[in-house]
Design a protein around this motif. Sequence first.
Motif, mmCIF file in Angstrom:
data_model
loop_
_atom_site.group_PDB
_atom_site.id
_atom_site.type_symbol
_atom_site.label_atom_id
_atom_site.label_comp_id
_atom_site.label_asym_id
_atom_site.label_seq_id
_atom_site.Cartn_x
_atom_site.Cartn_y
_atom_site.Cartn_z
ATOM 1 N N ALA A 176 -35.185 -75.307 27.168
ATOM 2 C CA ALA A 176 -34.255 -74.757 26.070
ATOM 3 C C ALA A 176 -33.277 -73.524 26.247
ATOM 4 O O ALA A 176 -32.031 -73.554 25.899
ATOM 5 C CB ALA A 176 -35.100 -73.946 24.940
ATOM 6 N N ILE A 177 -33.736 -72.738 27.378
ATOM 7 C CA ILE A 177 -33.069 -71.645 28.035
ATOM 8 C C ILE A 177 -31.873 -72.438 28.711
ATOM 9 O O ILE A 177 -30.655 -72.034 28.538
ATOM 10 C CB ILE A 177 -33.855 -70.699 28.762
ATOM 11 C CG1 ILE A 177 -34.727 -69.953 27.892
ATOM 12 C CG2 ILE A 177 -32.902 -69.894 29.823
ATOM 13 C CD1 ILE A 177 -35.769 -69.223 28.781
ATOM 14 N N ILE A 178 -32.106 -73.468 29.543
ATOM 15 C CA ILE A 178 -30.985 -74.221 30.149
ATOM 16 C C ILE A 178 -30.170 -74.792 29.195
ATOM 17 O O ILE A 178 -29.001 -74.559 29.506
ATOM 18 C CB ILE A 178 -31.545 -75.468 31.130
ATOM 19 C CG1 ILE A 178 -32.621 -74.938 32.122
ATOM 20 C CG2 ILE A 178 -30.531 -76.306 31.801
ATOM 21 C CD1 ILE A 178 -33.348 -75.606 33.066
ATOM 22 N N GLU A 179 -30.446 -75.389 28.141
ATOM 23 C CA GLU A 179 -29.704 -76.031 27.256
ATOM 24 C C GLU A 179 -28.820 -75.058 26.474
ATOM 25 O O GLU A 179 -27.761 -75.145 26.588
ATOM 26 C CB GLU A 179 -30.404 -76.669 26.209
ATOM 27 C CG GLU A 179 -31.063 -77.963 26.732
ATOM 28 C CD GLU A 179 -32.256 -78.591 25.845
ATOM 29 O OE1 GLU A 179 -32.656 -79.561 25.835
ATOM 30 O OE2 GLU A 179 -32.687 -77.804 24.725
ATOM 31 N N ASP A 180 -29.307 -73.790 26.484
ATOM 32 C CA ASP A 180 -28.488 -72.659 25.492
ATOM 33 C C ASP A 180 -27.571 -72.314 26.495
ATOM 34 O O ASP A 180 -26.254 -72.020 26.090
ATOM 35 C CB ASP A 180 -29.450 -71.369 25.043
ATOM 36 C CG ASP A 180 -28.893 -70.688 24.263
ATOM 37 O OD1 ASP A 180 -28.340 -70.779 23.448
ATOM 38 O OD2 ASP A 180 -28.697 -69.242 24.793
ATOM 39 N N LYS A 181 -27.645 -71.920 27.698
ATOM 40 C CA LYS A 181 -27.001 -71.302 28.456
ATOM 41 C C LYS A 181 -25.557 -72.334 28.992
ATOM 42 O O LYS A 181 -24.633 -71.916 29.458
ATOM 43 C CB LYS A 181 -27.640 -70.879 29.934
ATOM 44 C CG LYS A 181 -28.555 -69.716 29.788
ATOM 45 C CD LYS A 181 -28.943 -69.370 31.200
ATOM 46 C CE LYS A 181 -29.610 -67.953 31.059
ATOM 47 N NZ LYS A 181 -29.851 -67.382 32.316
ATOM 48 N N LEU A 182 -26.036 -73.609 29.025
ATOM 49 C CA LEU A 182 -25.137 -74.684 29.483
ATOM 50 C C LEU A 182 -23.972 -75.001 28.249
ATOM 51 O O LEU A 182 -23.037 -75.564 28.690
ATOM 52 C CB LEU A 182 -25.675 -75.871 29.823
ATOM 53 C CG LEU A 182 -26.302 -75.858 31.306
ATOM 54 C CD1 LEU A 182 -26.941 -77.212 31.523
ATOM 55 C CD2 LEU A 182 -25.423 -75.345 32.158
ATOM 56 N N GLN A 183 -24.345 -74.163 27.042
ATOM 57 C CA GLN A 183 -23.404 -74.258 25.899
ATOM 58 C C GLN A 183 -21.898 -73.797 26.241
ATOM 59 O O GLN A 183 -20.999 -74.332 25.523
ATOM 60 C CB GLN A 183 -23.732 -73.780 24.720
ATOM 61 C CG GLN A 183 -24.832 -74.752 24.212
ATOM 62 C CD GLN A 183 -24.571 -76.024 23.716
ATOM 63 O OE1 GLN A 183 -23.588 -76.484 23.192
ATOM 64 N NE2 GLN A 183 -25.542 -76.995 24.227
ATOM 65 N N ALA A 184 -22.102 -72.769 27.336
ATOM 66 C CA ALA A 184 -21.063 -72.068 27.764
ATOM 67 C C ALA A 184 -19.845 -73.036 28.174
ATOM 68 O O ALA A 184 -18.736 -72.676 28.122
ATOM 69 C CB ALA A 184 -21.147 -70.945 28.731
ATOM 70 N N HIS B 284 -38.775 -79.067 37.533
ATOM 71 C CA HIS B 284 -37.761 -79.973 38.026
ATOM 72 C C HIS B 284 -37.178 -80.700 36.738
ATOM 73 O O HIS B 284 -37.642 -80.967 35.828
ATOM 74 C CB HIS B 284 -38.555 -81.037 38.755
ATOM 75 C CG HIS B 284 -39.207 -80.751 39.783
ATOM 76 N ND1 HIS B 284 -40.334 -80.046 40.019
ATOM 77 C CD2 HIS B 284 -38.897 -81.180 41.091
ATOM 78 C CE1 HIS B 284 -40.793 -79.897 41.195
ATOM 79 N NE2 HIS B 284 -40.078 -80.586 41.901
ATOM 80 N N PHE B 285 -35.611 -80.546 36.979
ATOM 81 C CA PHE B 285 -34.876 -80.974 35.539
ATOM 82 C C PHE B 285 -33.564 -81.694 36.104
ATOM 83 O O PHE B 285 -33.299 -81.612 37.324
ATOM 84 C CB PHE B 285 -34.123 -79.603 34.888
ATOM 85 C CG PHE B 285 -35.194 -79.000 34.166
ATOM 86 C CD1 PHE B 285 -35.543 -79.220 32.896
ATOM 87 C CD2 PHE B 285 -36.016 -77.856 34.982
ATOM 88 C CE1 PHE B 285 -36.575 -78.493 32.162
ATOM 89 C CE2 PHE B 285 -36.992 -77.172 34.306
ATOM 90 C CZ PHE B 285 -37.045 -77.371 32.850
ATOM 91 N N LYS B 286 -33.324 -82.789 35.322
ATOM 92 C CA LYS B 286 -32.048 -83.436 35.644
ATOM 93 C C LYS B 286 -31.165 -83.051 34.345
ATOM 94 O O LYS B 286 -31.530 -83.121 33.187
ATOM 95 C CB LYS B 286 -32.335 -84.853 35.588
ATOM 96 C CG LYS B 286 -31.180 -85.814 35.555
ATOM 97 C CD LYS B 286 -31.075 -87.297 35.761
ATOM 98 C CE LYS B 286 -32.187 -87.982 35.214
ATOM 99 N NZ LYS B 286 -32.572 -89.092 35.447
ATOM 100 N N VAL B 287 -29.937 -82.477 34.767
ATOM 101 C CA VAL B 287 -28.849 -82.403 33.679
ATOM 102 C C VAL B 287 -27.563 -83.353 33.719
ATOM 103 O O VAL B 287 -27.130 -83.294 34.780
ATOM 104 C CB VAL B 287 -28.370 -80.868 34.092
ATOM 105 C CG1 VAL B 287 -27.238 -80.794 33.024
ATOM 106 C CG2 VAL B 287 -29.473 -79.792 33.670
ATOM 107 N N THR B 288 -27.332 -83.806 32.748
ATOM 108 C CA THR B 288 -26.162 -84.662 32.470
ATOM 109 C C THR B 288 -25.202 -83.757 31.573
ATOM 110 O O THR B 288 -25.623 -83.553 30.365
ATOM 111 C CB THR B 288 -26.428 -86.127 31.881
ATOM 112 O OG1 THR B 288 -27.382 -86.721 32.812
ATOM 113 C CG2 THR B 288 -25.308 -86.971 31.829
ATOM 114 N N LEU B 289 -24.097 -83.705 31.976
ATOM 115 C CA LEU B 289 -23.092 -82.836 31.076
ATOM 116 C C LEU B 289 -21.802 -83.277 31.150
ATOM 117 O O LEU B 289 -21.315 -83.418 32.152
ATOM 118 C CB LEU B 289 -23.274 -81.351 31.720
ATOM 119 C CG LEU B 289 -22.532 -80.327 30.642
ATOM 120 C CD1 LEU B 289 -23.265 -78.899 31.185
ATOM 121 C CD2 LEU B 289 -21.035 -79.997 30.976
ATOM 122 N N VAL B 290 -21.230 -83.789 30.082
ATOM 123 C CA VAL B 290 -19.992 -83.977 29.865
ATOM 124 C C VAL B 290 -19.109 -82.972 29.327
ATOM 125 O O VAL B 290 -19.392 -82.353 28.193
ATOM 126 C CB VAL B 290 -19.893 -85.288 29.059
ATOM 127 C CG1 VAL B 290 -18.294 -86.040 29.014
ATOM 128 C CG2 VAL B 290 -20.810 -86.411 29.809
#
Length: 103
Positions: free
Chosen positions: A5-13, A37-43
Motif C-alpha cells: 500500500a505504501i508503494i502504491e501510494d508513493k507511486l501516485q506521484a 519482492h514486488f513487481k511494478v507495472t506503471l503506465v
Amino acid sequence: MSIQAIIEDKLQALEPTLLSVENESHRHNVPANSETHFKVTLVSPRFEGIMPVKRHQQIYALLADELDGPVHALALHPYTPAEWEARGGTRPDSPDCRGGSGS
C-alpha cells in the motif's frame, strides 16, 4: 499500512494511468506473509521522452526508504501509454525463483 500500500501510494506521484503492484514474495524463499519482492507495472504520460533507465531512477527515488529497508527486490515495468498500447497491455512474466540456495 502494508508495504504494498505504501508503494502504491508513493507511486501516485508519477500520475499513472495504470498501476499494478504485485507482491511476489510468496514465489521466493522468504517467510510466509513477507513483503520483500514486488513487481511494478506503471503506465504514465510523464515517461514520454524519458529513457527507461531514467524512469527506473524516478521510481527508485520515490521508493528509497522501502528499498533501504524491507524491499529486497523490485521488478519494474514502466511504460508510456503508447508503449503500453503497442505491447497489447502486457508486461513480461517474472522468472521462477531459484530459491535461497541458488539451485
